[in-house]
Structure formats: C-alpha cells, structure tokens
Write a protein that holds these residues in place. Structure first.
Motif, PDB file in Angstrom:
ATOM      1  N   GLY A  29      47.173  55.868  29.463  1.00 61.32           N
ATOM      2  CA  GLY A  29      46.499  56.247  28.611  1.00 61.32           C
ATOM      3  C   GLY A  29      45.513  55.453  27.848  1.00 61.32           C
ATOM      4  N   LEU A  30      45.857  54.488  27.552  1.00 61.91           N
ATOM      5  CA  LEU A  30      44.911  53.677  26.875  1.00 61.91           C
ATOM      6  C   LEU A  30      44.236  52.725  27.830  1.00 61.91           C
ATOM      7  N   PRO A  33      40.907  54.467  29.990  1.00 60.21           N
ATOM      8  CA  PRO A  33      39.688  54.522  29.038  1.00 60.21           C
ATOM      9  C   PRO A  33      39.195  53.162  28.656  1.00 60.21           C
ATOM     10  N   LEU A  34      40.149  52.136  28.382  1.00 67.71           N
ATOM     11  CA  LEU A  34      39.574  50.912  28.202  1.00 67.71           C
ATOM     12  C   LEU A  34      38.542  50.103  29.241  1.00 67.71           C
ATOM     13  N   SER A  36      36.794  51.952  31.698  1.00 65.98           N
ATOM     14  CA  SER A  36      35.704  52.763  31.595  1.00 65.98           C
ATOM     15  C   SER A  36      34.812  52.497  30.341  1.00 65.98           C
ATOM     16  N   TYR A  37      35.521  52.086  29.222  1.00 67.10           N
ATOM     17  CA  TYR A  37      34.678  51.758  28.098  1.00 67.10           C
ATOM     18  C   TYR A  37      34.097  50.388  28.329  1.00 67.10           C
ATOM     19  N   PHE A  38      34.607  49.479  29.007  1.00 64.76           N
ATOM     20  CA  PHE A  38      33.912  48.027  29.495  1.00 64.76           C
ATOM     21  C   PHE A  38      33.084  48.407  30.386  1.00 64.76           C
ATOM     22  N   VAL A  39      32.906  49.132  31.390  1.00 64.13           N
ATOM     23  CA  VAL A  39      32.157  49.216  32.489  1.00 64.13           C
ATOM     24  C   VAL A  39      30.928  50.532  32.166  1.00 64.13           C
ATOM     25  N   SER A  40      31.092  51.257  31.229  1.00 70.36           N
ATOM     26  CA  SER A  40      30.338  52.417  31.287  1.00 70.36           C
ATOM     27  C   SER A  40      28.826  51.936  30.884  1.00 70.36           C
ATOM     28  N   PRO A  41      28.263  50.891  30.243  1.00 66.85           N
ATOM     29  CA  PRO A  41      26.964  50.850  30.283  1.00 66.85           C
ATOM     30  C   PRO A  41      26.382  50.190  31.324  1.00 66.85           C
ATOM     31  N   GLU A  44      25.147  53.030  33.976  1.00 70.20           N
ATOM     32  CA  GLU A  44      24.040  53.719  33.648  1.00 70.20           C
ATOM     33  C   GLU A  44      22.949  53.494  34.487  1.00 70.20           C
TER      34      GLU A  44
END
Lengths: 163, 225
Positions: A29-30, A33-34, A36-41, A44
């Motif tokens: 659960g954590l 998301p972590l 995705s948090y690191f990779v997302s930019p 883009e």
C-alpha cells in the motif's frame, strides 16, 4: 500450547499469518505509490512539435555550414527552465537546404564545424562527420540527425519534434 | 517434510551459521515478556511511526528544495503534480503529529507504571532525550513548507528560545543563522531536520531498543507492591 489436534492453528502461527498478511498489505500500500511517486515526472510527455523561425534565408551563405541557436522555455516541476538548441544550416541553393542537429549521435555532446578541416567534430570523443553528415571516423553510430524545414516568404522554419 | 533439507533450508542454514539469524530472532522476537496490556504497544507504535517518517521523509526530499525561492513551489508541486505526492506528504504531516502524541503517551505509560525505576533508568533518560528530539523534529519540520504559518511560527518559536537572560539573544541568532529568518534559517532547519536530528535519534533508538531487549520490560505494578 494447549491444542492437541495437529490441524488446529496455534495462536503463534495465527499471529504469524495475520501479521505477515497485514504487513504485506501495508508494505504494498505504501511501496507501490512510492514507486509511482518517484517515477511519475519522468513519464510525463512534454513537447509535441513546433516550427521555429530561423530568420531570412540570406543569413545563410551558400555552401557554408552556419550555426543557428535558439532557446525554448519549458516547465520542469516547479521551475521554468530554458533549454538551448543548436542547428547547423547549410544552404545549397534557394530551395535546397540541409539542417543538422548539433547533437552528436554518440553520447549527445555538441559537435562544432571546423572550417579548416571541413568537418563536424565532437570534442568529447573525437567523432568526425562530413559536411553531408556522414560519419568519417570516431565512435558515432550513425550520421548527424536532420531537421525538416520549410521556407515561407523568404524565411526559413525548422521543424522541432519532441517527446 | 522430507529428511533431506530443501534448498531454501540449506541456504537459510548457511546464512544462519554465519549471521546468527535464529539467535537474533530468538533474542528479539521470542524474548520473554510479562503478561501485559495494550498500553505496552505504544513504544512499538512510536517505532513504526518513526520508520514511516523516515521513509516518507526520504521520498519528500526527491522534490523538496530548501531555498526561499523554491521551497513553497516545490511543496505545491508535490501536492498537486507528483503522483501520490499528497499521500507521501500527508503521511509525513500527520505522522509527525501522531509521533509527538505517541511518544508522549508512551512516556506517560512508563511513568504511571513506574517502569523507569532500577534497572531501567538509562532507558528512561534516553527516552526523554528522544522525546525532546521528536519535538525538535516537529519544530524544524514546521518551517520547511515556507508558507506564512511556517514563517511566523518560526519567528515566534525562535523568539521564545531567546527568552533566557544573557544567552537568549545568542540562542535566537544561532537558531536563525543570523539576525532574522532568512535563507540561512531555512537551510539550517532543513539540515537539522533531515540529517542531524534523525541521525542522533536513530542512534539513541538503537541504544533504547538494546536496553529494552537486554533488560526486558517490567511487570505491571500489582496491588501487593
């Protein structure tokens, strides 16, 4: 331990199972998301395409590779950053033009035109390119990249495609 | 189970012989504890919260920038643009408050049960230091978003720190890194918040846990005592 039936789950084993289940759920659960948090930019997609005006055709003497530079402003996260671009424009005639990217095809350093040797040379690993963009020597895997162009009312436009 | 050990068992035995894994397991997780109640879980809860703060805090530094011109914007960026940024910062934000609360409740439990007495005095003293450091984390972390609330809270906080006679003005100056709150205040609070205090806390937590495991936890006091 009071249970005698071997099929009965002991309190200890029950807690182990529940504990590792709850732990895994919370970890995923954590953890996901972590990631995705690191990779997302990075995922883009910025860009699209643009026609960059490169000034009147007369600016580019026939047969002489001429550097044209321009900067574009982009938003990176919380900041606007200007990125500079350089292209070598070679005018062969009034309609026939070659536009080379100055990015070396080896490892993306910037090549420079050397008038005395009539070559594009990359300062990083000594890649040599001919006026036609062909690789002459050095580690470059392919010829210099070219940009599309168009001429409207005597003005040269370069087609910048990114993303 | 067959007579021959499986590959996994063999691997575990190999590692165990060298690392002493089963000893660690026995000493840490299979240690004897008295019959206790839920109040005795507050220390573990605090440790869990600390771990969460460390993880989310490390990830916040991926985007957060401790300079006056970018701090506020980078926090906004985390909250609005980064995927799950709201979650990471949300856990860090709420975890901070919960951590102060849980450390305090843990301390109250130890106090009311008299668990700080011989031979656990050092565990208590280190715990008190950890409580103070937790408040220090709260104080330094509060400035980092660099919004109006953060700025004025730190103005007030550093002013309060300056109330002792003689050394007071020095304390304020040292906390602020100068006369007033500035870029220097922000960067030193950042450094304190992500390096100095956490490193000290990790060290003290290690000693605290060592003592808890070495001495064991105390019985709840009974009527006869």
């Amino acid at each position: 331990m009071s249970s005698h039936n071997p099929h009965d789950l002991s309190r200890r084993d029950f807690l182990k199972v529940v504990g590792s289940f709850v732990g895994s759920v919370m970890g995923l659960g954590l953890g996901l998301p972590l990631v995705s948090y690191f990779v997302s930019p990075a995922l883009e997609v910025q860009g699209g395409d643009k026609w960059i005006p490169a000034g009147p055709l007369e600016n580019y003497p026939i047969g002489q590779p001429t550097l044209f530079t321009f900067t574009l402003t982009k938003k990176h996260g919380w900041e606007k950053t200007s990125q500079s671009y350089g292209v070598y424009i070679i005018r062969h005639s009034d309609t026939d033009i070659t536009v080379f990217s100055n990015v070396c095809t080896h490892l993306a350093c910037r090549v420079r035109w050397h008038d005395d040797q009539e070559q594009f040379i990359c300062p990083c690993h000594d890649a040599h390119f001919a006026e036609s963009g062909e690789v002459l020597s050095g580690p470059a895997p392919r010829p210099l990249d070219q940009y599309e162009y168009k001429i409207e009312d005597g003005t040269l436009y370069i087609h910048l495609v990114e993303g | 189970m067959t007579d021959k050990p499986s590959r996994m068992q063999a691997l575990y035995a190999w590692l165990d012989e060298r690392l002493g894994l089963s000893t660690i397991y026995k000493v840490v997780l299979d240690r004897k504890v008295p019959k206790v109640n839920w109040w005795y879980t507050l220390g573990s809860a605090t440790l869990f919260l600390f771990t969460m703060q460390v993880i989310t805090g490390i990830f916040l530094t991926v985007y957060y920038v401790p300079t006056p011109d970018h701090a506020y914007d980078s926090v906004n960026y985390i909250m609005q643009d980064v995927s799950f940024g709201w979650l990471v910062r949300g856990i860090h934000h709420w975890g901070a408050s919960f951590m102060v609360l849980f450390v305090f409740l843990h301390m109250l439990r130890v106090f009311y049960m008299g668990a700080y007495k011989y031979p656990r005095e050092l565990t208590w003293v280190i715990g008190v230091l950890l409580f103070v450091l937790t408040l220090g984390m709260g104080f330094t972390g509060y400035l980092l978003p660099w919004n109006q609330r953060a700025y004025w809270a730190t103005t007030v906080g550093t002013q309060i720190a300056g109330t002792p006679p003689i050394i007071g003005p020095w304390i304020t100056r040292i906390l602020r890194g100068g006369e007033e709150i500035s870029a220097l205040t922000l960067s030193r609070f950042f450094s304190l918040h992500i390096w100095m205090i956490p490193a000290l806390m990790a060290l003290l937590i290690a000693v605290h846990l060592y003592l808890v495991i070495r001495i064991g936890i105390s019985n709840p006091p009974s009527k006869d005592e």
